[in-house]
Design an enzyme around this catalytic site. Sequence first.
Site, PDB file in Angstrom:
ATOM      1  N   LYS A  45       0.687  -1.373   0.082  1.00  0.00           N
ATOM      2  CA  LYS A  45       0.020  -0.086   0.093  1.00  0.00           C
ATOM      3  C   LYS A  45       0.875   1.287  -0.026  1.00  0.00           C
ATOM      4  O   LYS A  45       0.472   2.396  -0.413  1.00  0.00           O
ATOM      5  CB  LYS A  45      -1.069  -0.111   1.167  1.00  0.00           C
ATOM      6  CG  LYS A  45      -2.071  -1.073   1.128  1.00  0.00           C
ATOM      7  CD  LYS A  45      -3.086  -0.857   2.225  1.00  0.00           C
ATOM      8  CE  LYS A  45      -4.090  -1.965   2.012  1.00  0.00           C
ATOM      9  NZ  LYS A  45      -5.261  -1.900   3.191  1.00  0.00           N
ATOM     10  N   ASP A  77     -10.251   2.542   2.369  1.00  0.00           N
ATOM     11  CA  ASP A  77     -10.291   1.686   3.749  1.00  0.00           C
ATOM     12  C   ASP A  77     -11.206   2.494   4.864  1.00  0.00           C
ATOM     13  O   ASP A  77     -12.198   2.014   5.245  1.00  0.00           O
ATOM     14  CB  ASP A  77      -8.881   1.352   4.303  1.00  0.00           C
ATOM     15  CG  ASP A  77      -8.365   0.190   3.310  1.00  0.00           C
ATOM     16  OD1 ASP A  77      -8.927  -0.614   2.994  1.00  0.00           O
ATOM     17  OD2 ASP A  77      -6.972   0.158   3.424  1.00  0.00           O
TER      18      ASP A  77
END
Length: 279
Positions: free
Chosen positions: A72, A108
Amino acid sequence: MPILSGTARIAGIIGWPVAHSRSPRLHGFWLERHGVDGAYVPLAIRPDHFATAVRGLAQAGFAGANVTIPHKLSAFTLCDSVDETAHRAGAVNTLLFQDGRITGSNTDGWGFVANLRAHGVAPDRGPALILGAGGAARAVAAALQAEGASVTIANRTPERASQLAADLPGLAVVSWEAVGDALRDHALLINTTSLGMTGHTPLDLDLAPAPDGLAVADIVYVPLETPLLAAARARGLRTVDGLGMLLYQAIPGFRAWFGVTPEVDDALRRFVAADLLPA
Ligand code: ATR
Protein backbone atom coordinates in the site's frame (compact mmCIF):
# COMPACT_ATOMS: atom_id res chain seq x y z
CA MET A 1 -16.76 -17.89 -14.67
CA PRO A 2 -18.63 -16.04 -17.41
CA ILE A 3 -17.52 -16.06 -21.04
CA LEU A 4 -15.62 -12.83 -21.65
CA SER A 5 -15.73 -10.71 -24.80
CA GLY A 6 -12.75 -9.03 -26.45
CA THR A 7 -13.67 -5.78 -24.69
CA ALA A 8 -14.02 -7.24 -21.19
CA ARG A 9 -12.86 -4.97 -18.35
CA ILE A 10 -10.18 -6.56 -16.16
CA ALA A 11 -9.14 -5.66 -12.61
CA GLY A 12 -7.59 -7.57 -9.74
CA ILE A 13 -5.97 -7.55 -6.33
CA ILE A 14 -2.21 -7.15 -5.99
CA GLY A 15 -0.68 -8.67 -2.87
CA TRP A 16 2.22 -10.82 -1.66
CA PRO A 17 0.97 -13.30 -0.76
CA VAL A 18 -2.51 -12.91 -2.17
CA ALA A 19 -3.99 -16.39 -1.72
CA HIS A 20 -5.79 -15.38 1.50
CA SER A 21 -7.61 -12.48 -0.14
CA ARG A 22 -11.41 -12.60 -0.26
CA SER A 23 -11.56 -9.78 -2.81
CA PRO A 24 -11.79 -12.05 -5.91
CA ARG A 25 -14.78 -13.80 -4.30
CA LEU A 26 -16.38 -10.49 -3.37
CA HIS A 27 -15.92 -8.82 -6.76
CA GLY A 28 -16.81 -12.06 -8.54
CA PHE A 29 -20.16 -12.06 -6.74
CA TRP A 30 -20.92 -8.54 -7.95
CA LEU A 31 -19.69 -9.23 -11.52
CA GLU A 32 -22.07 -12.17 -11.75
CA ARG A 33 -24.95 -10.33 -10.09
CA HIS A 34 -24.67 -7.40 -12.51
CA GLY A 35 -23.84 -9.48 -15.60
CA VAL A 36 -20.67 -7.44 -16.16
CA ASP A 37 -18.42 -8.35 -19.08
CA GLY A 38 -15.37 -8.35 -16.85
CA ALA A 39 -13.11 -10.25 -14.48
CA TYR A 40 -11.32 -9.64 -11.18
CA VAL A 41 -8.25 -11.77 -10.60
CA PRO A 42 -5.69 -12.44 -7.84
CA LEU A 43 -2.26 -11.01 -8.74
CA ALA A 44 0.59 -12.36 -6.61
CA ILE A 45 3.34 -9.78 -7.13
CA ARG A 46 6.61 -9.73 -5.20
CA PRO A 47 7.58 -6.43 -3.57
CA ASP A 48 10.64 -5.98 -5.79
CA HIS A 49 8.49 -6.45 -8.92
CA PHE A 50 5.67 -4.16 -7.79
CA ALA A 51 6.35 -1.01 -9.84
CA THR A 52 7.23 -2.92 -13.02
CA ALA A 53 4.19 -5.15 -12.68
CA VAL A 54 1.75 -2.30 -12.03
CA ARG A 55 2.99 -0.34 -15.04
CA GLY A 56 2.72 -3.54 -17.07
CA LEU A 57 -0.87 -4.11 -15.97
CA ALA A 58 -1.74 -0.55 -16.97
CA GLN A 59 -0.07 -1.05 -20.35
CA ALA A 60 -1.84 -4.38 -20.77
CA GLY A 61 -5.19 -2.63 -20.56
CA PHE A 62 -6.26 -3.48 -17.03
CA ALA A 63 -8.91 -1.05 -15.74
CA GLY A 64 -7.23 -0.89 -12.34
CA ALA A 65 -6.51 -2.91 -9.21
CA ASN A 66 -6.79 -3.13 -5.49
CA VAL A 67 -3.56 -3.19 -3.52
CA THR A 68 -3.05 -5.03 -0.25
CA ILE A 69 -0.24 -6.03 2.10
CA PRO A 70 2.64 -5.26 1.69
CA HIS A 71 2.19 -2.86 -1.22
CA LYS A 72 0.00 0.00 0.00
CA LEU A 73 2.88 2.41 0.63
CA SER A 74 4.65 1.53 -2.64
CA ALA A 75 1.38 2.13 -4.47
CA PHE A 76 1.17 5.58 -2.90
CA THR A 77 4.66 6.42 -4.19
CA LEU A 78 4.07 5.00 -7.64
CA CYS A 79 0.86 6.84 -8.52
CA ASP A 80 0.90 9.83 -10.89
CA SER A 81 -1.72 11.40 -8.62
CA VAL A 82 -3.60 10.45 -5.46
CA ASP A 83 -6.84 11.77 -4.00
CA GLU A 84 -7.34 13.39 -0.61
CA THR A 85 -8.21 10.11 1.16
CA ALA A 86 -4.96 8.50 0.03
CA HIS A 87 -3.00 11.61 0.89
CA ARG A 88 -4.31 11.65 4.45
CA ALA A 89 -3.86 7.91 4.88
CA GLY A 90 -0.39 7.98 3.30
CA ALA A 91 -1.30 4.77 1.48
CA VAL A 92 -3.23 3.58 -1.57
CA ASN A 93 -5.53 0.55 -1.79
CA THR A 94 -7.29 1.30 -5.09
CA LEU A 95 -5.63 2.04 -8.45
CA LEU A 96 -7.31 3.36 -11.58
CA PHE A 97 -5.52 3.13 -14.93
CA GLN A 98 -6.87 5.75 -17.30
CA ASP A 99 -5.46 7.68 -20.28
CA GLY A 100 -1.95 6.49 -19.52
CA ARG A 101 -2.09 7.72 -15.93
CA ILE A 102 -2.16 5.80 -12.65
CA THR A 103 -4.32 7.41 -9.99
CA GLY A 104 -4.71 6.16 -6.43
CA SER A 105 -7.25 6.42 -3.67
CA ASN A 106 -7.69 4.86 -0.26
CA THR A 107 -11.16 3.48 0.36
CA ASP A 108 -10.39 1.71 3.68
CA GLY A 109 -11.50 4.62 5.85
CA TRP A 110 -14.55 5.28 3.69
CA GLY A 111 -15.44 1.59 3.93
CA PHE A 112 -15.10 1.68 7.69
CA VAL A 113 -17.38 4.70 7.99
CA ALA A 114 -19.93 3.35 5.50
CA ASN A 115 -20.10 0.12 7.50
CA LEU A 116 -20.57 2.03 10.76
CA ARG A 117 -23.49 3.90 9.20
CA ALA A 118 -24.97 0.64 7.89
CA HIS A 119 -24.99 -0.55 11.51
CA GLY A 120 -26.77 2.62 12.64
CA VAL A 121 -23.64 4.03 14.26
CA ALA A 122 -22.97 7.66 13.30
CA PRO A 123 -19.21 8.24 12.86
CA ASP A 124 -19.50 11.55 14.75
CA ARG A 125 -21.63 10.15 17.59
CA GLY A 126 -18.94 11.22 20.03
CA PRO A 127 -15.24 10.87 20.80
CA ALA A 128 -13.60 7.83 19.20
CA LEU A 129 -10.79 5.75 20.70
CA ILE A 130 -8.68 3.78 18.23
CA LEU A 131 -6.44 0.91 19.35
CA GLY A 132 -3.39 0.47 17.12
CA ALA A 133 -1.25 2.76 14.99
CA GLY A 134 -0.65 0.78 11.78
CA GLY A 135 -1.95 1.47 8.30
CA ALA A 136 -5.52 0.53 9.16
CA ALA A 137 -5.54 2.82 12.21
CA ARG A 138 -4.27 5.67 10.08
CA ALA A 139 -7.00 5.23 7.45
CA VAL A 140 -9.75 4.89 10.06
CA ALA A 141 -8.51 7.88 12.09
CA ALA A 142 -8.31 10.10 9.01
CA ALA A 143 -11.81 9.09 7.89
CA LEU A 144 -13.34 9.69 11.32
CA GLN A 145 -11.67 13.08 11.57
CA ALA A 146 -13.02 13.97 8.14
CA GLU A 147 -16.48 13.13 9.51
CA GLY A 148 -15.94 15.62 12.32
CA ALA A 149 -15.23 13.14 15.12
CA SER A 150 -12.62 13.85 17.77
CA VAL A 151 -10.20 10.93 17.71
CA THR A 152 -7.76 9.52 20.26
CA ILE A 153 -5.37 6.63 19.64
CA ALA A 154 -3.54 4.21 21.89
CA ASN A 155 -0.77 1.90 20.76
CA ARG A 156 1.49 -0.61 22.46
CA THR A 157 4.54 1.11 20.96
CA PRO A 158 4.06 4.77 21.93
CA GLU A 159 6.43 6.13 19.25
CA ARG A 160 4.13 4.90 16.49
CA ALA A 161 1.15 6.61 18.13
CA SER A 162 3.12 9.88 18.40
CA GLN A 163 4.15 9.61 14.76
CA LEU A 164 0.54 9.16 13.68
CA ALA A 165 -0.53 12.11 15.82
CA ALA A 166 2.16 14.24 14.19
CA ASP A 167 0.84 13.31 10.76
CA LEU A 168 -2.86 13.85 11.56
CA PRO A 169 -3.35 17.23 13.25
CA GLY A 170 -5.88 17.13 16.07
CA LEU A 171 -5.31 13.47 16.88
CA ALA A 172 -4.93 12.86 20.63
CA VAL A 173 -2.87 10.06 22.19
CA VAL A 174 -3.32 8.06 25.39
CA SER A 175 -0.97 5.38 26.66
CA TRP A 176 -1.77 1.71 26.03
CA GLU A 177 -2.01 1.18 29.78
CA ALA A 178 -4.62 3.96 30.11
CA VAL A 179 -7.12 2.49 27.63
CA GLY A 180 -9.36 0.99 30.32
CA ASP A 181 -9.77 4.35 32.05
CA ALA A 182 -10.14 6.23 28.78
CA LEU A 183 -13.19 4.14 27.84
CA ARG A 184 -15.34 6.29 30.13
CA ASP A 185 -14.88 9.34 27.93
CA HIS A 186 -15.60 7.72 24.58
CA ALA A 187 -18.61 6.86 22.46
CA LEU A 188 -16.82 4.61 19.97
CA LEU A 189 -14.01 2.07 20.48
CA ILE A 190 -12.24 0.61 17.45
CA ASN A 191 -9.72 -2.22 17.47
CA THR A 192 -7.34 -1.97 14.50
CA THR A 193 -4.66 -4.23 16.01
CA SER A 194 -4.30 -7.89 15.13
CA LEU A 195 -5.29 -8.87 18.67
CA GLY A 196 -8.31 -11.17 18.62
CA MET A 197 -7.61 -12.52 15.16
CA THR A 198 -7.62 -16.30 14.87
CA GLY A 199 -4.16 -17.49 15.93
CA HIS A 200 -3.39 -14.27 17.87
CA THR A 201 -3.94 -13.53 21.53
CA PRO A 202 -7.20 -11.75 22.38
CA LEU A 203 -7.27 -8.12 23.39
CA ASP A 204 -7.15 -8.01 27.18
CA LEU A 205 -9.56 -5.20 28.00
CA ASP A 206 -12.17 -5.02 30.74
CA LEU A 207 -15.29 -3.36 29.35
CA ALA A 208 -16.96 -3.01 32.76
CA PRO A 209 -16.13 0.72 33.04
CA ALA A 210 -17.47 1.46 29.54
CA PRO A 211 -20.45 3.81 29.34
CA ASP A 212 -23.68 2.14 28.19
CA GLY A 213 -23.65 4.20 25.01
CA LEU A 214 -20.22 2.93 23.86
CA ALA A 215 -20.25 1.27 20.43
CA VAL A 216 -17.44 -1.23 19.80
CA ALA A 217 -16.05 -1.93 16.34
CA ASP A 218 -13.36 -4.41 15.32
CA ILE A 219 -11.67 -4.43 11.95
CA VAL A 220 -10.60 -8.05 12.47
CA TYR A 221 -13.08 -10.33 10.63
CA VAL A 222 -11.59 -13.77 11.25
CA PRO A 223 -13.35 -14.72 13.45
CA LEU A 224 -16.41 -12.63 12.65
CA GLU A 225 -17.14 -12.20 16.33
CA THR A 226 -13.81 -11.49 18.03
CA PRO A 227 -13.44 -11.96 21.79
CA LEU A 228 -13.68 -8.15 22.09
CA LEU A 229 -17.00 -8.06 20.23
CA ALA A 230 -18.32 -11.01 22.22
CA ALA A 231 -17.43 -9.22 25.46
CA ALA A 232 -19.07 -6.02 24.21
CA ARG A 233 -22.22 -7.90 23.26
CA ALA A 234 -22.31 -9.60 26.68
CA ARG A 235 -21.94 -6.16 28.26
CA GLY A 236 -24.97 -4.96 26.25
CA LEU A 237 -22.96 -2.64 23.99
CA ARG A 238 -23.61 -2.07 20.31
CA THR A 239 -21.08 -3.90 18.10
CA VAL A 240 -19.83 -3.59 14.53
CA ASP A 241 -17.80 -6.44 13.03
CA GLY A 242 -14.95 -6.12 10.54
CA LEU A 243 -16.43 -7.90 7.53
CA GLY A 244 -18.57 -4.93 6.52
CA MET A 245 -15.50 -2.71 6.15
CA LEU A 246 -13.99 -5.20 3.70
CA LEU A 247 -17.24 -5.26 1.70
CA TYR A 248 -17.80 -1.51 1.63
CA GLN A 249 -14.19 -0.55 0.80
CA ALA A 250 -14.61 -2.50 -2.45
CA ILE A 251 -17.49 -0.38 -3.77
CA PRO A 252 -15.58 2.62 -5.19
CA GLY A 253 -13.12 0.43 -7.11
CA PHE A 254 -15.84 -1.75 -8.62
CA ARG A 255 -17.74 1.35 -9.72
CA ALA A 256 -14.66 2.94 -11.29
CA TRP A 257 -13.52 -0.18 -13.17
CA PHE A 258 -16.81 -1.78 -14.19
CA GLY A 259 -19.21 1.20 -14.36
CA VAL A 260 -21.80 -0.22 -11.95
CA THR A 261 -22.36 0.82 -8.33
CA PRO A 262 -22.71 -2.45 -6.40
CA GLU A 263 -24.51 -2.92 -3.11
CA VAL A 264 -23.55 -4.53 0.16
CA ASP A 265 -26.46 -6.69 1.30
CA ASP A 266 -27.08 -9.86 3.29
CA ALA A 267 -26.62 -12.14 0.28
CA LEU A 268 -23.11 -10.74 -0.33
CA ARG A 269 -22.28 -10.86 3.36
CA ARG A 270 -23.33 -14.50 3.63
CA PHE A 271 -21.44 -15.41 0.46
CA VAL A 272 -18.17 -13.90 1.67
CA ALA A 273 -18.66 -15.02 5.30
CA ALA A 274 -19.16 -18.63 4.14
CA ASP A 275 -15.51 -18.59 3.08
CA LEU A 276 -14.36 -17.45 6.53
CA LEU A 277 -15.64 -20.43 8.46
CA PRO A 278 -12.99 -22.81 9.76
CA ALA A 279 -12.50 -25.74 7.40
P1 ATR B 1 -1.90 -2.71 9.73
O1 ATR B 1 -1.17 -1.91 8.70
O2 ATR B 1 -2.75 -3.80 9.15
O3 ATR B 1 -2.67 -1.86 10.69
P2 ATR B 1 0.51 -3.13 11.35
O4 ATR B 1 1.16 -1.91 10.78
O5 ATR B 1 1.34 -4.36 11.47
O6 ATR B 1 -0.78 -3.56 10.51
O7 ATR B 1 -0.11 -2.74 12.77
C1 ATR B 1 -0.56 -3.71 13.64
C2 ATR B 1 -1.04 -3.04 14.93
O8 ATR B 1 -1.34 -4.08 15.88
C3 ATR B 1 0.02 -2.16 15.56
O9 ATR B 1 -0.63 -1.05 16.16
C4 ATR B 1 0.62 -3.09 16.63
O10 ATR B 1 1.20 -2.44 17.72
P3 ATR B 1 2.78 -2.01 17.69
O11 ATR B 1 2.85 -0.76 16.88
O12 ATR B 1 3.11 -1.81 19.13
O13 ATR B 1 3.51 -3.17 17.07
C5 ATR B 1 -0.61 -3.83 17.08
N1 ATR B 1 -0.30 -5.08 17.76
C6 ATR B 1 0.09 -6.24 17.22
N2 ATR B 1 0.31 -7.18 18.18
C7 ATR B 1 0.03 -6.57 19.36
C8 ATR B 1 0.05 -7.01 20.74
N3 ATR B 1 0.40 -8.27 21.08
N4 ATR B 1 -0.30 -6.12 21.70
C9 ATR B 1 -0.65 -4.85 21.37
N5 ATR B 1 -0.69 -4.38 20.09
C10 ATR B 1 -0.35 -5.24 19.11
